[in-house]
Design a protein around this motif. Sequence first.
Motif, PDB file in Angstrom:
ATOM      1  N   GLN A   1       0.832  -1.205   0.000  1.00 17.21           N
ATOM      2  CA  GLN A   1       0.000   0.000   0.000  1.00 17.21           C
ATOM      3  C   GLN A   1       0.869   1.259   0.000  1.00 17.21           C
ATOM      4  O   GLN A   1       0.611   2.196  -0.749  1.00 17.21           O
ATOM      5  CB  GLN A   1      -0.932   0.011   1.216  1.00 17.21           C
ATOM      6  CG  GLN A   1      -1.957  -1.085   1.247  1.00 17.21           C
ATOM      7  CD  GLN A   1      -3.034  -0.857   0.218  1.00 17.21           C
ATOM      8  OE1 GLN A   1      -2.974  -1.386  -0.876  1.00 17.21           O
ATOM      9  NE2 GLN A   1      -3.999  -0.046   0.557  1.00 17.21           N
TER      10      GLN A   1
ATOM     11  N   GLN B   1       1.236   4.172  -2.908  1.00 13.07           N
ATOM     12  CA  GLN B   1       1.073   5.605  -2.668  1.00 13.07           C
ATOM     13  C   GLN B   1       2.299   6.379  -3.139  1.00 13.07           C
ATOM     14  O   GLN B   1       2.177   7.449  -3.748  1.00 13.07           O
ATOM     15  CB  GLN B   1       0.809   5.875  -1.185  1.00 13.07           C
ATOM     16  CG  GLN B   1      -0.525   5.359  -0.719  1.00 13.07           C
ATOM     17  CD  GLN B   1      -0.656   5.390   0.799  1.00 13.07           C
ATOM     18  OE1 GLN B   1       0.295   5.628   1.527  1.00 13.07           O
ATOM     19  NE2 GLN B   1      -1.872   5.128   1.277  1.00 13.07           N
TER      20      GLN B   1
ATOM     21  N   ASP C   1       2.230   6.576  -6.901  1.00 20.64           N
ATOM     22  CA  ASP C   1       1.263   7.577  -7.352  1.00 20.64           C
ATOM     23  C   ASP C   1       1.813   8.986  -7.163  1.00 20.64           C
ATOM     24  O   ASP C   1       1.643   9.847  -8.047  1.00 20.64           O
ATOM     25  CB  ASP C   1      -0.062   7.430  -6.602  1.00 20.64           C
ATOM     26  CG  ASP C   1      -0.799   6.143  -6.953  1.00 20.64           C
ATOM     27  OD1 ASP C   1      -0.444   5.492  -7.971  1.00 20.64           O
ATOM     28  OD2 ASP C   1      -1.729   5.789  -6.191  1.00 20.64           O
TER      29      ASP C   1
END
Length: 170
Positions: A140, A144, A147
Amino acid sequence: MSRTEDRMLARLPEITRAAVDRCAAEIPFYRALPRELLDGEVHSAFTATTRLIAGTLREERVPNAVELTEIIDWSARRAADGLPLDAAIAAYLVASVTEFELLCDGSDARETRRYAAHTLRYLASVLPAVALAHLHEQQQIEGQRRDLRRDLVSALLSGSPPPSWPSSRA
């Protein structure tokens, strides 16, 4: 001789303190933590874990789905806070050794075997869940970061600030 789970609960503060102190002495991540964190959040987590071990020992079972979900959630939060997987696993093992040494001194052989077998079953159930929680959380976090990098590169190429950044200062 009383059952191990009864002695665990009767000696809970002593066991927890010994496990926290030993983790702080033996595991570099825990050694670097401030004492107030060790005495607060870490102590509480070790206390809850010891209670769970005592409860599952009393009922002669491994953690159930609800308990494993709580362990996974807790482990994911710790991973997000920066607890490395190796330190998490080491803490379970160091705490287990500490408990074993404190509880089995003076126990009869049958009770010691019972407790040792349960602890191994408990760890076999919990450690894979902890590892998966850490892996999922790391994925996760990496997603992030990916991104954010993509947004930053897009903004740099277009000459504009990324959407989450303020466009100008007042």
